[in-house]
Design a protein around this motif. Structure first.
Motif, mmCIF file in Angstrom:
data_model
loop_
_atom_site.group_PDB
_atom_site.id
_atom_site.type_symbol
_atom_site.label_atom_id
_atom_site.label_comp_id
_atom_site.label_asym_id
_atom_site.label_seq_id
_atom_site.Cartn_x
_atom_site.Cartn_y
_atom_site.Cartn_z
ATOM 1 N N PHE A 8 -132.945 11.138 78.372
ATOM 2 C CA PHE A 8 -131.668 10.405 78.419
ATOM 3 C C PHE A 8 -130.489 11.294 78.759
ATOM 4 O O PHE A 8 -129.625 11.690 77.776
ATOM 5 C CB PHE A 8 -131.336 9.512 77.076
ATOM 6 N N PRO A 9 -130.459 11.673 80.032
ATOM 7 C CA PRO A 9 -129.708 12.923 80.578
ATOM 8 C C PRO A 9 -128.133 12.359 80.389
ATOM 9 O O PRO A 9 -127.177 13.156 80.065
ATOM 10 C CB PRO A 9 -129.839 13.081 81.686
ATOM 11 N N LEU A 10 -127.765 11.075 80.228
ATOM 12 C CA LEU A 10 -126.462 10.367 80.455
ATOM 13 C C LEU A 10 -126.170 10.065 78.898
ATOM 14 O O LEU A 10 -125.264 9.380 78.537
ATOM 15 C CB LEU A 10 -126.327 9.342 81.161
ATOM 16 N N GLY A 11 -127.035 10.477 77.959
ATOM 17 C CA GLY A 11 -126.895 9.963 76.594
ATOM 18 C C GLY A 11 -127.629 8.470 76.365
ATOM 19 O O GLY A 11 -127.797 7.781 77.396
ATOM 20 N N LEU A 77 -121.871 -8.167 87.637
ATOM 21 C CA LEU A 77 -120.490 -7.836 87.046
ATOM 22 C C LEU A 77 -120.713 -6.833 85.985
ATOM 23 O O LEU A 77 -120.158 -5.599 85.845
ATOM 24 C CB LEU A 77 -119.787 -8.995 86.868
ATOM 25 N N GLY A 78 -121.738 -7.211 85.085
ATOM 26 C CA GLY A 78 -122.098 -6.122 84.225
ATOM 27 C C GLY A 78 -122.435 -4.769 84.632
ATOM 28 O O GLY A 78 -122.157 -3.533 83.964
ATOM 29 N N ALA A 79 -123.137 -4.843 85.684
ATOM 30 C CA ALA A 79 -123.697 -3.386 86.223
ATOM 31 C C ALA A 79 -122.610 -2.840 87.089
ATOM 32 O O ALA A 79 -122.577 -1.426 86.893
ATOM 33 C CB ALA A 79 -124.846 -3.608 87.519
ATOM 34 N N LEU A 80 -121.651 -3.564 87.424
ATOM 35 C CA LEU A 80 -120.407 -2.629 87.935
ATOM 36 C C LEU A 80 -119.632 -2.373 87.105
ATOM 37 O O LEU A 80 -119.166 -1.021 87.142
ATOM 38 C CB LEU A 80 -119.605 -3.789 89.000
ATOM 39 N N ALA A 81 -119.352 -3.124 85.888
ATOM 40 C CA ALA A 81 -118.619 -2.431 84.722
ATOM 41 C C ALA A 81 -119.327 -0.999 84.342
ATOM 42 O O ALA A 81 -118.605 -0.089 83.979
ATOM 43 C CB ALA A 81 -118.669 -3.598 83.739
ATOM 44 N N TRP A 82 -120.662 -1.175 83.967
ATOM 45 C CA TRP A 82 -121.451 0.080 83.647
ATOM 46 C C TRP A 82 -121.105 1.319 84.546
ATOM 47 O O TRP A 82 -120.643 2.409 84.287
ATOM 48 C CB TRP A 82 -122.761 -0.142 83.366
ATOM 49 N N TRP A 83 -121.256 0.941 85.760
ATOM 50 C CA TRP A 83 -121.004 1.905 86.836
ATOM 51 C C TRP A 83 -119.489 2.486 86.844
ATOM 52 O O TRP A 83 -119.248 3.962 86.832
ATOM 53 C CB TRP A 83 -121.189 1.410 88.244
ATOM 54 N N TRP A 84 -118.558 1.785 86.618
ATOM 55 C CA TRP A 84 -117.198 2.041 86.515
ATOM 56 C C TRP A 84 -116.792 2.822 85.203
ATOM 57 O O TRP A 84 -116.180 3.710 85.285
ATOM 58 C CB TRP A 84 -116.431 0.950 86.756
ATOM 59 N N VAL A 86 -119.098 3.847 82.411
ATOM 60 C CA VAL A 86 -120.031 5.069 81.899
ATOM 61 C C VAL A 86 -120.194 6.043 83.012
ATOM 62 O O VAL A 86 -119.936 7.259 82.627
ATOM 63 C CB VAL A 86 -121.191 4.187 81.567
ATOM 64 N N ALA A 87 -120.578 5.545 84.296
ATOM 65 C CA ALA A 87 -120.748 6.556 85.226
ATOM 66 C C ALA A 87 -119.774 7.036 86.002
ATOM 67 O O ALA A 87 -119.628 7.792 86.648
ATOM 68 C CB ALA A 87 -121.732 5.979 86.370
ATOM 69 N N GLU A 88 -118.413 6.453 85.431
ATOM 70 C CA GLU A 88 -117.013 6.782 86.248
ATOM 71 C C GLU A 88 -117.038 6.682 87.649
ATOM 72 O O GLU A 88 -116.321 7.730 88.164
ATOM 73 C CB GLU A 88 -116.659 8.226 85.620
ATOM 74 N N GLY A 89 -117.518 5.462 87.965
ATOM 75 C CA GLY A 89 -117.320 5.590 89.435
ATOM 76 C C GLY A 89 -118.552 6.630 90.344
ATOM 77 O O GLY A 89 -118.403 6.716 91.777
ATOM 78 N N THR A 90 -119.287 7.280 89.828
ATOM 79 C CA THR A 90 -119.970 8.425 90.490
ATOM 80 C C THR A 90 -121.115 7.665 91.105
ATOM 81 O O THR A 90 -121.938 6.993 90.317
ATOM 82 C CB THR A 90 -120.593 9.366 89.403
#
Length: 157
Positions: A8-11, A77-84, A86-90
């Motif tokens: 789990f490299p992102l936690g 929308l949930g995947a987009l929220a995660w990306w924005w 947790v992944a900070e838009g990376t």
């Protein structure tokens, strides 16, 4: 690097939170409406808008496509929220070649049709309602996934 960081490299916390949200959402969908939220049926019901083939024009697809589209939109929308958040838009990427992703997607689609459902339908909804055929399907999915992941890692490594 310990095993947790390797796997789990992102936690691990956001995976746990995501699993809790998915489980809660599917449970509420079933408890409040009696509807089962598997994604392969979302795919088939969406095709009922554009294909006149008898399979896609079944009442079970046509009669449920409106709520299933809302359900799919929520997942997107949930995947987009995660990306924005947790992944900070990376941008996320993979080293798996596009042709392997395409072939894998075709196998998954074929398997979902052959198994009368997908991992979300059998793994979350079917196991949650203690359906033995879903247990067999999930064991098959997982064994296939382990073998495939090892083959891909061997191929890329």
């Amino acid at each position: 690097m310990d095993l947790t960081q390797t796997l789990f490299p992102l936690g691990w916390q956001h995976y746990l939170l995501g699993g809790l949200f998915i489980g809660t959402g599917v449970a509420l969908l079933y408890l409040l409406t009696g509807l089962v939220g598997g994604m392969s049926t979302v795919f088939s019901s969406t095709w009922s808008f554009v294909s006149n083939r008898p399979f896609f024009q079944q009442e079970r697809f046509k009669g449920s496509r409106a709520w299933r589209l809302v359900y799919a939109a929520g997942l997107i929308l949930g995947a987009l929220a995660w990306w924005w958040i947790v992944a900070e838009g990376t941008p996320q990427s993979t080293e798996v070649p596009a042709w392997m992703l395409l072939v894998g997607g075709l196998f998954v689609g074929y398997g979902a049709r052959l198994g009368n459902g997908c991992t979300s339908g059998h793994g979350i909804c079917g196991l949650g309602s203690l359906q033995w055929p879903s247990l067999l399907a999930v064991l098959t999915f997982m064994a296939t996934a382990f073998i495939t992941a090892h083959l891909v890692a061997w191929r890329l490594g």
